[in-house]
Design a protein around this motif. Structure first.
Motif: not given
Length: 332
Positions: A139-142, A171-172, A178-180, A187-190
């Motif tokens: 359920g997270k945003k990556i 999430v593209y 990415l880091v920001p 987002v919850d992870a990258i």
């Protein structure tokens, strides 16, 4: 004729001779400089591109009769786009970028691999999000970079954890976002490559966790060109580019600490930042079956995941081995 006049005459003749010698020497130097083949290369701003920075700084390109201009770009996708738009002659990119682009552009060619890493890609999250394992991404945003090693690595992590069908949202994002996006909790992870992992660790007010697995994916960084350019190139230009890279790789492996500092200067990064991932990098000029198999594996993955529309190309035609073969022959 008096001794004084004779001395003045000899001095005048000497000056004329020196002037003629200087003129023709300067003319020769100009002609020699103009005879150098101009080459423009889009280079991803990562320590993986070290052989290009070293070859430029130490004059290895010039030794091969090449006038090389290095154009910085933010990741292999951007570098390859510049090449496809005829802005540059060559581009550096991961094998994932090559794979994705080959589905759309059948004139892409891979000349050589020059760097590898088992630990350049990482799946990062922040401790306050309370995500301790890959299954917690439900359920997270990556945040991922579309059509790149970032996306392939993330899916490989899911597959290795038997979580291929995990319900989550990709999430593209652009590499610079990415880091920001992670630090602002958008987002919850990258899924990111270095030096983004270092930047996240330094800039984050909280602990950064790596959920990934360094053993599941070997990233390669490669030199790409359009087949049309390679076929029209004169004076063995591609071979000379590879020879300069080969010399740079030899120097890097013989002088790792000095090379690391030189790369930090080229990238305008601190030595600590480059040192963060330097030990994970392997530099060698190669073109082998392992790389071919890796690209085929990724092509099957992309097809199965519906990430590409066209039929896969024959990657045997994407590999352009003649310059590398000539390089190997020249070593003997």
């Amino acid at each position: 004729m008096s001794p004084k006049k004779r001395a003045l005459m000899y001095l005048g003749l000497f000056s004329i001779v020196v002037g003629v010698i200087f003129f023709y020497t300067s003319l020769y130097e100009v002609e020699e400089k103009e005879s150098n083949t101009k080459v423009v290369i889009a280079v991803s701003q990562t320590p993986l591109s070290a052989p290009f920075f070293v070859a430029k700084r130490l004059g290895y390109f010039q030794d091969e009769g090449l006038d090389v201009i290095l154009i910085p770009c933010d990741g292999g996708v951007a570098c390859t786009e510049m090449m496809l738009n005829s802005e540059v002659d060559y581009a550096t990119a991961s094998e994932s970028v090559l794979m994705f682009q080959s589905f759309k552009h059948h004139d892409l060619s891979l000349l050589v691999s020059f760097a590898e890493s088992y630990n350049d890609l990482k799946l990062l999250t922040l401790e306050p999000l309370n995500i301790r394992s890959v299954k917690d991404l439900e359920g997270k945003k990556i945040g991922v970079i579309k059509g790149s090693a970032s996306e392939f690595y993330f899916d490989s992590v899911l597959i290795s954890n038997n979580l291929k069908s995990l319900n989550l949202e990709k999430v593209y994002l652009e590499p610079s976002d990415l880091v920001p996006a992670l630090l602002s909790y958008r987002v919850d992870a990258i899924s990111s490559w270095e030096p983004m992992g270092y930047k996240a660790d330094v800039l984050s007010a909280t602990k950064v966790l790596n959920l990934g697995n360094s053993s599941i994916y070997q990233l390669s960084f490669n030199l790409l060109a359009l087949k049309n350019h390679l076929e029209q190139a004169t004076d063995d230009e591609p071979v000379r580019v590879l020879k300069a890279l080969d010399s740079a790789v030899d120097w890097i492996n013989s002088n790792p600490d000095v090379a690391m500092k030189s790369v930090a200067t080229s990238l305008n990064l601190s030595v600590d930042q480059v040192a963060w991932s330097w030990k994970d990098l392997q530099f060698r000029v190669s073109l082998g079956n392992a790389l071919f198999s890796n690209i085929q594996l990724q092509a099957r993955w992309a097809t199965e995941r519906g990430l590409v529309e066209n039929d896969p190309p024959d990657f045997r035609e994407v590999f352009y081995p003649n310059p590398f073969r000539q390089l190997v022959a020249s070593r003997d």
